[in-house]
Design a protein around this motif. Structure first.
Motif, short mmCIF file in Angstrom:
data_model
loop_
_atom_site.label_atom_id
_atom_site.label_comp_id
_atom_site.label_asym_id
_atom_site.label_seq_id
_atom_site.Cartn_x
_atom_site.Cartn_y
_atom_site.Cartn_z
N ASN A 150 0.80 -1.22 0.00
CA ASN A 150 0.00 0.00 0.00
C ASN A 150 0.84 1.27 0.00
O ASN A 150 0.28 2.37 0.01
CB ASN A 150 -0.94 0.01 1.21
N VAL A 151 2.15 1.13 0.01
CA VAL A 151 3.01 2.32 -0.04
C VAL A 151 2.83 3.10 -1.35
O VAL A 151 2.62 4.32 -1.32
CB VAL A 151 4.49 1.93 0.20
N PRO A 152 2.88 2.45 -2.54
CA PRO A 152 2.71 3.22 -3.78
C PRO A 152 1.31 3.80 -3.93
O PRO A 152 1.14 4.84 -4.57
CB PRO A 152 3.01 2.20 -4.89
N GLU A 153 0.29 3.13 -3.37
CA GLU A 153 -1.09 3.54 -3.59
C GLU A 153 -1.59 4.54 -2.54
O GLU A 153 -2.47 5.35 -2.83
CB GLU A 153 -2.02 2.33 -3.60
N ILE A 154 -1.06 4.47 -1.32
CA ILE A 154 -1.59 5.28 -0.23
C ILE A 154 -0.53 6.20 0.36
O ILE A 154 -0.69 7.43 0.40
CB ILE A 154 -2.19 4.39 0.87
N THR A 167 0.01 16.02 0.03
CA THR A 167 -0.38 16.81 1.20
C THR A 167 0.80 17.40 1.96
O THR A 167 0.65 18.46 2.58
CB THR A 167 -1.22 15.95 2.16
N GLN A 168 1.95 16.75 1.93
CA GLN A 168 3.09 17.25 2.70
C GLN A 168 4.10 17.98 1.82
O GLN A 168 4.63 19.01 2.22
CB GLN A 168 3.78 16.09 3.43
N LEU A 169 4.37 17.43 0.63
CA LEU A 169 5.36 18.05 -0.24
C LEU A 169 4.72 18.97 -1.28
O LEU A 169 5.45 19.68 -2.00
CB LEU A 169 6.18 16.96 -0.95
N HIS A 170 3.38 18.92 -1.39
CA HIS A 170 2.64 19.76 -2.33
C HIS A 170 3.16 19.59 -3.76
O HIS A 170 3.25 20.56 -4.54
CB HIS A 170 2.72 21.24 -1.92
N ALA A 171 3.47 18.34 -4.10
CA ALA A 171 3.95 18.02 -5.44
C ALA A 171 2.76 17.71 -6.35
O ALA A 171 1.65 17.44 -5.89
CB ALA A 171 4.91 16.82 -5.40
N SER A 172 3.00 17.73 -7.62
CA SER A 172 1.96 17.43 -8.60
C SER A 172 1.51 15.97 -8.47
O SER A 172 2.34 15.07 -8.23
CB SER A 172 2.48 17.67 -10.02
N PRO A 173 0.22 15.68 -8.63
CA PRO A 173 -0.26 14.28 -8.61
C PRO A 173 0.36 13.42 -9.69
O PRO A 173 0.30 12.19 -9.61
CB PRO A 173 -1.78 14.44 -8.82
N VAL A 174 0.97 14.07 -10.69
CA VAL A 174 1.63 13.30 -11.75
C VAL A 174 2.73 12.41 -11.18
O VAL A 174 2.96 11.29 -11.67
CB VAL A 174 2.21 14.27 -12.81
N TRP A 175 3.41 12.88 -10.13
CA TRP A 175 4.46 12.08 -9.52
C TRP A 175 3.89 10.78 -8.95
O TRP A 175 4.47 9.71 -9.10
CB TRP A 175 5.16 12.87 -8.41
N SER A 176 2.75 10.87 -8.28
CA SER A 176 2.11 9.67 -7.71
C SER A 176 1.74 8.69 -8.81
O SER A 176 1.94 7.48 -8.68
CB SER A 176 0.87 10.07 -6.91
N ALA A 177 1.17 9.21 -9.90
CA ALA A 177 0.78 8.35 -11.01
C ALA A 177 2.00 7.68 -11.64
O ALA A 177 1.97 6.48 -11.96
CB ALA A 177 0.02 9.16 -12.06
N ALA A 178 3.08 8.45 -11.80
CA ALA A 178 4.29 7.89 -12.40
C ALA A 178 4.89 6.80 -11.53
O ALA A 178 5.36 5.76 -12.04
CB ALA A 178 5.32 9.01 -12.62
N ALA A 237 13.39 12.66 -5.61
CA ALA A 237 14.08 11.74 -4.70
C ALA A 237 13.14 10.64 -4.22
O ALA A 237 13.54 9.48 -4.14
CB ALA A 237 14.66 12.51 -3.52
N VAL A 238 11.91 11.01 -3.90
CA VAL A 238 10.92 10.01 -3.48
C VAL A 238 10.68 9.01 -4.60
O VAL A 238 10.60 7.80 -4.37
CB VAL A 238 9.61 10.70 -3.05
N ALA A 239 10.56 9.51 -5.83
CA ALA A 239 10.35 8.61 -6.97
C ALA A 239 11.53 7.65 -7.15
O ALA A 239 11.34 6.47 -7.47
CB ALA A 239 10.15 9.44 -8.25
N THR A 240 12.73 8.15 -6.93
CA THR A 240 13.92 7.29 -7.05
C THR A 240 13.94 6.21 -5.97
O THR A 240 14.19 5.03 -6.26
CB THR A 240 15.20 8.14 -6.96
N VAL A 241 13.65 6.60 -4.75
CA VAL A 241 13.64 5.63 -3.65
C VAL A 241 12.52 4.61 -3.82
O VAL A 241 12.65 3.46 -3.39
CB VAL A 241 13.49 6.36 -2.29
N VAL A 248 13.61 1.28 -5.06
CA VAL A 248 14.16 0.38 -4.03
C VAL A 248 13.02 -0.30 -3.27
O VAL A 248 13.07 -1.51 -2.99
CB VAL A 248 15.06 1.17 -3.06
N CYS A 249 11.98 0.46 -2.96
CA CYS A 249 10.83 -0.11 -2.26
C CYS A 249 10.17 -1.20 -3.10
O CYS A 249 9.78 -2.25 -2.58
CB CYS A 249 9.83 0.98 -1.93
N THR A 250 10.06 -0.97 -4.40
CA THR A 250 9.47 -1.97 -5.29
C THR A 250 10.33 -3.22 -5.36
O THR A 250 9.79 -4.34 -5.40
CB THR A 250 9.28 -1.37 -6.70
N ILE A 251 11.64 -3.07 -5.36
CA ILE A 251 12.53 -4.23 -5.34
C ILE A 251 12.29 -5.04 -4.06
O ILE A 251 12.22 -6.28 -4.08
CB ILE A 251 14.01 -3.81 -5.44
#
Length: 413
Positions: free
Chosen positions: A232-236, A244-255, A312-316, A319-322
Motif C-alpha cells: 500500500n506504499v505506492p497507492e496510499i 499533502t506534505q510536499l505539495h507536489a503534482s499528482p503526476v508524480w504519484s501516477a508515475a 528523490a521520493v520517486a527514485t527511492v 528500491v521499495c518496489t525491489i
C-alpha cells in the motif's frame, strides 16, 4: 538445495497450472483491473452514496470476507484445487450482479455486493497458491508463483488503463465496465474449472509429504502483517506524502504507481529465480531489510529542499518496489515449503488471514502516522519492518525442531 537457474517459458506455464489456467488468470486480472480501482467511484457517482458510506461498506466487505478464509483452507485440505479457484471467481460474479442491480441510494445492497467481491478477493490467493503448489515442486514452484504475480499485475494494469480511458463516458461507462467485469469473472471461472485439478495429500511426492501438524509460523505470520504494508506504499503512503506534505503534482504519484507495476511485471520472475540459490527464509528476511532501507530513504528524501523531494521520493520508490518483489517471491513459497501436504490449505489460509488483516489496517495506520509527520511515518515503518525481518530470520522451522528432537531421542536410546 535445489535452485532454478533458467527460465523456460513452456515449463513455467506448465508449472503455473497450464495454458488454460494462465488464460483464466489473465482474464480474471483484466476484469479486476476494470472495476476494483473505481469501485468507490461507482458507489459515489452511479449509486449516489456518500463517500464515507461507500468507503465503510467497502472496508466491511474486505474485513468480513476474511471470515471465509478458514473454510476455504479446510476445503483445500479435502483435495479441491481448481474448483476452489473457480468458486472464488464465481462469488465475484454474484457481487458484480448485485452491484448492477442496486438502485441509487441503497447502501445495504452495495455493501452486500462489496461483501461478495471481498470474499472472492480474499479466497483467491490461497486457492491459487494451493493449485500451483500441487502442480509444481521445489524451486520451480517459486518461479511459478512469481510468474502468476507478474501475469496478474499485467492484467490489473491493463484493465485499469482501459477503464481510465473509458471514464469519460460517465456513469454509463462505469456500469458498462462493471458488466464487462462480471463477464470476465464468469469466463475466468469456467476456464479455471476446466482444468479439473483435484488432489489428495497422500498423493503428494514423498519429498513434499509430511505427517506432522500444521506449522505454527507465529513469527512469520506476525511479520507478514507488517511486510504487506509495502503493497500500500505506492497507492496510499506516497500519494499522501507527495500531495499533502510536499505539495507536489499528482503526476508524480501516477508515475510511481505505473513504474511499480512495470517493475513487478518485468522483474518478479528474474529476481525470484536469481535469489533461488538462497533459502526462502533468508530471502524473506532480506526483503525486510530492503524495505526498511527504502523507508529510511523516503524519510531522507522528504527532508530535501523544495523541488528535489519529489524526484528523490520517486527514485527511492524503485528500491521499495525491489523489496516488494523480493517479499512476494519468497513469502508464499516459504509457507508452502513449511506446510505438510495434508494441511497445506489451512496453512495458506492462516497466511492469507495475516495478509488480509495487514492490507485492511495499513491504510488507517499509514494515514494516522502521516498526520504526525514524515519521521513518525517512515521511522515507525522502518523499525517495525526491521523487527519483523529479525523475527523471520531467527524463527526455527517446526520441521527442524522435530527432526532435532528425533535425533536426540535416537541418541539416547
Amino acid at each position: 538445495m535445489a535452485t532454478t537457474t533458467k527460465i523456460q517459458p513452456r515449463a513455467l506455464v506448465r508449472a503455473s497450472g497450464g495454458p488454460r489456467y494462465a488464460v483464466a488468470l489473465a482474464v480474471d486480472a483484466l476484469g479486476t483491473g476494470l472495476l476494483r480501482p473505481f469501485l468507490l467511484l461507482y458507489g459515489v457517482t452511479v449509486l449516489r452514496l456518500s463517500a464515507s458510506a461507500t468507503g465503510i461498506a467497502m472496508t466491511v466487505g474486505v474485513v468480513v470476507g476474511l471470515a471465509c478464509i478458514p473454510a476455504v483452507g479446510r476445503w483445500l485440505d479435502r483435495g479441491a484445487r481448481s474448483t476452489v479457484v473457480a468458486a472464488s471467481m464465481l462469488v465475484r460474479v454474484l457481487g458484480v450482479a448485485l452491484l448492477l442491480a442496486t438502485p441509487a441510494g441503497h447502501v445495504w445492497l452495495f455493501a452486500t455486493a462489496a461483501l461478495f467481491l471481498g470474499i472472492g478477493n480474499q479466497a483467491w490467493p490461497a486457492a491459487h497458491a494451493a493449485l500451483v503448489a500441487t502442480v509444481a515442486h521445489g524451486r520451480e514452484r517459486d518461479a511459478a508463483f512469481a510468474a502468476g504475480r507478474s501475469l496478474r499485475n499485467a492484467g490489473l494494469g491493463a484493465g485499469a488503463l482501459l477503464a481510465t480511458a473509458c471514464l469519460a463516458g460517465g456513469t454509463t461507462a462505469l456500469q458498462a465496465l462493471a458488466a464487462v467485469t462480471g463477464l470476465a469473472y464468469l469466463a475466468a471461472a469456467a476456464l479455471a474449472w476446466s482444468v479439473h485439478l483435484h488432489t489428495h495429500p497422500a498423493a503428494a511426492p514423498a519429498k513434499d509429504r509430511a505427517d506432522g501438524p500444521a506449522p505454527r509460523m507465529r513469527a512469520l505470520l506476525a511479520a507478514n502483517v507488517v511486510y504487506v504494508f509495502c503493497l500500500n506504499v505506492p497507492e496510499i503512503a506516497l500519494p499522501l506524502v507527495l500531495v499533502t506534505q510536499l505539495h507536489a503534482s499528482p503526476v508524480w504519484s501516477a508515475a510511481i504507481f505505473v513504474a511499480n507495476t512495470v517493475l513487478v511485471v518485468t522483474l518478479q520472475v528474474p529476481v525470484t529465480v536469481l535469489l533461488s540459490r538462497f533459502s526462502r527464509r533468508t530471502v524473506l528476511a532480506l526483503a525486510g531489510v530492503v524495505l526498511a532501507a527504502s523507508y529510511l530513504g523516503f524519510l531522507a528524501a522528504t527532508s530535501l529542499g523544495h523541488g528535489w523531494s519529489a524526484p528523490a521520493v520517486a527514485t527511492v520508490s524503485v528500491v521499495c518496489t525491489i523489496g516488494e518483489i523480493i517479499y512476494a517471491g519468497s513469502a508464499t513459497a516459504l509457507v508452502t515449503a513449511l506446510a505438510p501436504a495434508h494441511v497445506l490449505g489451512r496453512a495458506l489460509a492462516r497466511f492469507q488471514l495475516s495478509t488480509g488483516f495487514g492490507l485492511a489496517v495499513s491504510p488507517a495506520v499509514i494515514t494516522a502516522l502521516a498526520s504526525h509527520g514524515s519521521a513518525a511515518l517512515w521511522g515507525s515503518l522502518a523499525a517495525a519492518t526491521l523487527l519483523s525481518a529479525t523475527a523471520v530470520a531467527t524463527e526455527k522451522d517446526q520441521g527442524t525442531r522435530l527432526s532435532g528432537c528425533c535425533r536426540r531421542a535416537r541418541a539416547g536410546s
